[in-house]
Design an enzyme around this catalytic site. Structure first.
Site, PDB file in Angstrom:
ATOM      1  N   ARG A   1       0.861  -1.176   0.000  1.00  0.00           N
ATOM      2  CA  ARG A   1       0.000   0.000   0.000  1.00  0.00           C
ATOM      3  C   ARG A   1       0.903   1.232   0.000  1.00  0.00           C
ATOM      4  NH1 ARG A   1      -3.545  -2.753  -1.499  1.00  0.00           N
ATOM      5  NH2 ARG A   1      -5.526  -3.255  -0.474  1.00  0.00           N
TER       6      ARG A   1
ATOM      7  N   HIS B   1      -1.510   1.109  -9.641  1.00  0.00           N
ATOM      8  CA  HIS B   1      -2.122   0.130  -8.729  1.00  0.00           C
ATOM      9  C   HIS B   1      -2.695  -1.062  -9.502  1.00  0.00           C
ATOM     10  CE1 HIS B   1      -3.887  -0.271  -4.425  1.00  0.00           C
ATOM     11  NE2 HIS B   1      -3.733  -1.457  -4.968  1.00  0.00           N
TER      12      HIS B   1
END
Lengths: 320, 320
Positions: free
Chosen positions: A235, A283
């Site tokens: 993350r 992502h």
């Protein structure tokens, strides 16, 4: 089945909500795997009381709280921080993280790509190509290069093993003690600088928790060998981005292959976009592919319908 | 040993000749592994009659013929085409190709990098990064993508297995029949178009022989599924470059990751340099690293000194 029974039995109902995932792929795939379940797509809830299950990515604040009979929350993602971000979420409900062998395999592919891109001098060779320059660089010798993997769960263990098979030295780091064949394992915050000290390549696949947020800060980068490369696919908030930029400026970090960011998408003025030693992807390292993940969700829904324990429920005290 | 014996026994002597490999790394590494052998570096031959062994990359025409007592020619490379290119080479002498497990591992790394670069949309994401664009692309589903490997020797077999382990479907093609677990194997020229018809990614690790030169021509590209990607790491002359450019123009070939070229370096005007779907590296996919290869050469020289058969002598009729 007698016709009357079907009418009497309430049909289970699942709500789908994601701003980023294609509903037109997801819902047919779920429906195909769970023909006995009715599907609805947020924001069209219909009668909110019908909904038993929700499968979500970044649910709007309050959505989950508006479902009075919700029983299980499924995450469209290995992490669940995007669900915990909703302050109104029903705190007593089980949250299931996505543990999909294919998601794990995708993360492995990406980790290999990120490390090999720098290991095999692609930034240099791509610049050479633009300049029409033919210049062979002396190769790194793989058996003397160490890859460090932060996080040794389902994903990290496979990532570590993939690098071991390619002939790299591999170190792993996790919260609790782990043992993996051929991997030098470290655990606990105190051991982190020791672990980092040999890592020419560092791959982060940690979950985001209170303990792991900001783990990759100036001190961590300083602990790496000079010129080490960071591959960040957990993350964005694992990385203190100003510290990474400083480490890139000084040459302490030699390159970064980034898939996740503190804020997504990063602002147009973010220095990462044009940094010559930063590779950015949006992502996509471990995307959830419905073709594979819908099977995983379906198996879990069936367990719940049969009164059996569901798999991969998050331990909220631990955070993953 | 009695002092007199040492003086009487002629010390074996090896000549090193390469325009591309660093003599200052190679010769000390060879000397360390073969302290009993004397080394000389071309063009400083000294008394040519002293020289028993030559280890060469692209030897100048006539060099090998000028060594009257030469016994074995060692190639600094898996291929030997660079030696056969010398019309004056002593035709009766054994030529040993470099079979180094580390060379094989480097080729695997590169094949993975080349395929994953396109499989994970790096050309698109790198362009997006330059434009500060955040755009997630729908991923390829690895279990439905096929990698084809041309050449199933030491290198190709490991390359094929590496892709299999990542979850790709894998097809292999070789001159003679081979069987590899989990790989769909084809052999012979007639089977090539059938083999190619399913390959989204095609990796060429063939040796260059009369049979394989120009194998990747318009017909081969036409046999691939539309948009397939070519990773060329055998020899440049496997590829008919104008045909590859046409196939790239038409979109029949979607991308090329090239390490070898018909002429090296390619001319500054060569269209590959600035082609948006071509990635170029300067013949570095499988470099010979002295730290590893000097051990392989030393073991073979010791076999010869002991009167044992040397390993990996090329079958000149077959060409590899």
């Amino acid at each position: 089945m007698i016709a009357g029974e079907q009418a009497l039995a309430k049909r289970s109902c699942m709500l789908f909500s994601s701003p980023d995932d294609p509903v037109d792929v997801w819902v047919p795939e779920l429906q195909r795997n769970l023909p006995e379940v009715e599907f609805r797509v947020a924001p069209e809830l219909g009668a909110a009381a019908d909904i038993d299950y929700a499968i979500v990515w970044k649910p709007p604040a309050g959505l989950l709280a508006s479902l009075p009979n919700l029983k299980v929350i499924f995450s469209i993602g290995a992490g669940i921080d995007h669900i915990l971000a909703d302050p109104e979420r029903p705190k007593a409900l089980p949250i299931v993280r996505m543990v999909d062998p294919y998601l794990r395999d995708m993360m492995c592919e990406y980790a290999l790509l990120g490390v090999l891109h720098f290991h095999r001098f692609m930034p240099e060779y791509q610049a050479d190509q633009q300049a029409r320059v033919w210049q062979r660089r002396w190769p790194h010798y793989t058996p003397e290069m160490t890859v460090g993997v932060l996080g040794l769960g389902e994903i990290g263990a496979k990532v570590a093993e993939s690098f071991r098979q390619l002939g790299f030295r591999v170190r792993g780091w996790s919260r609790g003690e782990k043992r993996l064949p051929g991997i030098e394992c470290f655990h606990g915050r105190a051991a982190l600088p020791v672990m980092l000290s040999a890592c020419h390549y560092l791959v982060c696949v940690l979950p985001l928790t209170g303990e792991t947020a900001g783990l990759l800060d100036a001190a961590a980068f300083a602990a790496l060998p000079r010129g080490a490369v960071v591959v960040s696919i957990g993350r964005g908030k694992h990385v203190v981005e100003p510290d990474l930029l400083s480490a890139l400026e000084s040459g302490q970090v030699g390159g970064a292959f980034l898939d996740v960011y503190a804020s997504e998408p990063p602002q147009p003025a973010h220095p990462f976009w044009r940094h010559p030693r930063v590779i950015m992807t949006p992502h996509i390292a471990g995307e959830i592919v419905p073709k594979s993940s819908a099977k995983v969700v379906a198996a879990n829904v069936r367990r719940h319908l049969a009164g059996e324990p569901i798999a991969h429920v998050v331990d909220l005290a631990r955070g993953y």
